[in-house]
Scaffold this motif. Structure first.
Motif, mmCIF file in Angstrom:
data_model
loop_
_atom_site.group_PDB
_atom_site.id
_atom_site.type_symbol
_atom_site.label_atom_id
_atom_site.label_comp_id
_atom_site.label_asym_id
_atom_site.label_seq_id
_atom_site.Cartn_x
_atom_site.Cartn_y
_atom_site.Cartn_z
ATOM 1 N N THR A 50 -8.034 2.871 -8.333
ATOM 2 C CA THR A 50 -6.919 3.313 -7.492
ATOM 3 C C THR A 50 -5.715 2.388 -7.651
ATOM 4 O O THR A 50 -4.576 2.839 -7.804
ATOM 5 C CB THR A 50 -7.347 3.357 -6.016
ATOM 6 N N LEU A 289 -5.348 9.731 -7.133
ATOM 7 C CA LEU A 289 -5.674 9.659 -5.711
ATOM 8 C C LEU A 289 -6.561 10.812 -5.266
ATOM 9 O O LEU A 289 -7.517 10.620 -4.505
ATOM 10 C CB LEU A 289 -4.386 9.634 -4.882
ATOM 11 N N SER A 293 -10.232 10.189 -4.023
ATOM 12 C CA SER A 293 -10.419 10.481 -2.592
ATOM 13 C C SER A 293 -11.532 11.494 -2.380
ATOM 14 O O SER A 293 -12.391 11.322 -1.493
ATOM 15 C CB SER A 293 -9.117 11.000 -1.984
ATOM 16 N N ASN A 322 -8.121 7.471 5.418
ATOM 17 C CA ASN A 322 -6.791 7.335 4.806
ATOM 18 C C ASN A 322 -6.292 5.893 4.816
ATOM 19 O O ASN A 322 -5.471 5.518 3.974
ATOM 20 C CB ASN A 322 -5.775 8.226 5.536
ATOM 21 N N THR A 325 -7.065 4.391 1.514
ATOM 22 C CA THR A 325 -6.199 4.884 0.431
ATOM 23 C C THR A 325 -4.812 4.271 0.500
ATOM 24 O O THR A 325 -4.250 3.839 -0.514
ATOM 25 C CB THR A 325 -6.095 6.412 0.500
ATOM 26 N N ASN A 382 -3.303 12.529 0.990
ATOM 27 C CA ASN A 382 -4.082 12.366 2.217
ATOM 28 C C ASN A 382 -4.038 13.622 3.075
ATOM 29 O O ASN A 382 -5.049 13.997 3.690
ATOM 30 C CB ASN A 382 -3.573 11.172 3.020
#
Length: 402
Positions: A50, A289, A293, A322, A325, A382
């Motif tokens: 990431t 992402l 995720s 989230n 992230t 997200n």
């Protein structure tokens, strides 16, 4: 036994993370922040993927901003700072200079010699350049800004030969090196470079009248540089240029405003390139992402279902996932800003074109835009993955393979 083999693999034994060893910091963290820190260090490969993915995204965004800033900065640097004259008039009549000096639209003018030349380096490389020869004791600063590579102004004196920086880079020579200069009459002389001056569009070699005569013989003025008065409008300037083109003895008239307009038109494609790079950066961020995720959620379904059973609302579950992230995105941006700066600075050497010196400029606001866009990509991802979190089935997810 087959039943044992069908059971899921047992998780690895937990270990202390680095933050736990920093007691004052760890004690002041809330429970959910401690869980977030543990989860980040628990999945180290995902964390590194990431961070590196967002670093590449941020670097691409900053590179796109740098290209846009650099092209925008070339126009005032070249046509307002270096080229201070308003008109260059090529003539074949000596009376043109006197008539120009008497015109009401012109505040000052300077006669000089402008010629096409070829410079050759020791490595048998050559480049077509413009040769500008100024009279002795001429006020060059009113028409051209001659500055060395450090930005300090230099004065053109007898015996000096100044060459613009892009020609020196393309032909690989520096100050005090000897090059060969060939004029339009095919006379070739060896000269010593006494200075490298800044220039961004085109290549020019500057020398004084006495220096030219010592090399090529007779000196004959064939051009005039002129400046407009400050109180005339753009419409009056255009009208004057049109009338000047029809005047006897005038071969051509070039205004810096027309050159500036032509440059802006030819480089309008740069905007499309910037948008293309931004789209590539957005695609990279979304792919990295979203993939990581969704993988993160699928591997932690039982954990997320458990906290739902314990009473976590949807917004709290969103924040629980989230937060990881966004924190990794922040770390990726911190690594991406210096990487993007290095990538942008390398464009000066990658785009080593003979007629353009691509001086990279990055405005401070571009760094802010890079941070906002990179975070924006993460927030959008997200919002998409939040729908996946909302549809986690608590009953099915908590079924164990006993």
């Amino acid at each position: 036994m087959p039943a044992i083999l069908m059971r899921p693999k047992a998780p690895r034994t937990g270990a202390r993370v680095l933050l736990e060893r920093i007691r004052p910091l760890w004690r002041n963290l809330t429970f959910l922040n401690k869980v977030t820190a543990r989860n980040l260090f628990r999945y180290k490969k995902r964390m590194l993927m990431t961070v590196f993915g967002i670093m590449g995204c941020s670097a691409l965004v900053l590179c796109a901003m740098a290209i846009n800033d650099s092209v925008s900065a070339l126009i005032p640097r070249q046509y307002e700072h270096i080229y201070r004259y308003d008109l260059m008039v090529m003539k074949d009549d000596e009376h043109v200079y006197q008539s120009l000096s008497r015109d009401d639209e012109v505040s000052e003018c300077l006669a000089l010699l402008v010629d096409n030349a070829t410079i050759k380096s020791s490595g048998n490389k050559e480049e077509r350049v413009q040769l500008m020869v100024f009279p002795e004791q001429a006020d060059v600063a009113s028409y051209l800004s001659l500055e060395d590579l450090d930005g300090d102004p230099v004065t053109l004196e007898e015996g000096d030969v100044f060459v613009t920086q892009n020609a020196s880079q393309v032909l690989d020579f520096s100050v005090k090196d000897t090059i060969r200069v060939q004029n339009s009459d095919l006379m070739e002389k060896r000269v010593k470079v006494t200075g490298i001056v800044q220039n961004y569009l085109g290549n020019t070699i500057y020398m004084s009248e006495n220096t030219y005569e010592s090399l090529f013989g007779s000196y004959r003025e064939n051009a005039v540089l002129a400046n407009f008065r400050g109180n005339i409008s753009e419409q009056q300037k255009d009208s004057y240029v049109q009338k000047l083109e029809d005047r006897d003895g005038v071969l051509s008239v070039v205004s810096t405003s027309s050159m500036q307009d032509a440059f802006e038109t030819s480089f309008s494609l740069i905007t499309s390139v910037v948008y293309l790079i931004l789209a590539m950066a957005a695609a990279l961020a979304f792919v990295v992402l979203f993939t990581l995720s969704t993988t993160n959620i699928s591997e932690r379904v039982r954990e997320l279902a458990t906290i739902k059973v314990l009473g976590f609302h949807d917004k709290e579950v969103h924040s629980y996932v989230n937060k990881e992230t966004l924190l990794l995105t922040f770390l990726g941006i911190l690594a991406g800003l210096p990487a993007g700066t290095i990538l942008a600075q390398s464009l000066t050497y990658v785009l080593n074109m003979p007629s353009i010196h691509f001086a990279v400029t990055i405005h401070p606001i571009s760094y802010l835009y890079t941070v906002i866009l990179s975070f924006g990509f993460a927030v959008i991802v997200n919002l998409i993955t939040n729908r996946v979190l909302n549809h986690i089935d608590m009953v099915e997810s908590l079924k164990s393979m006993e």
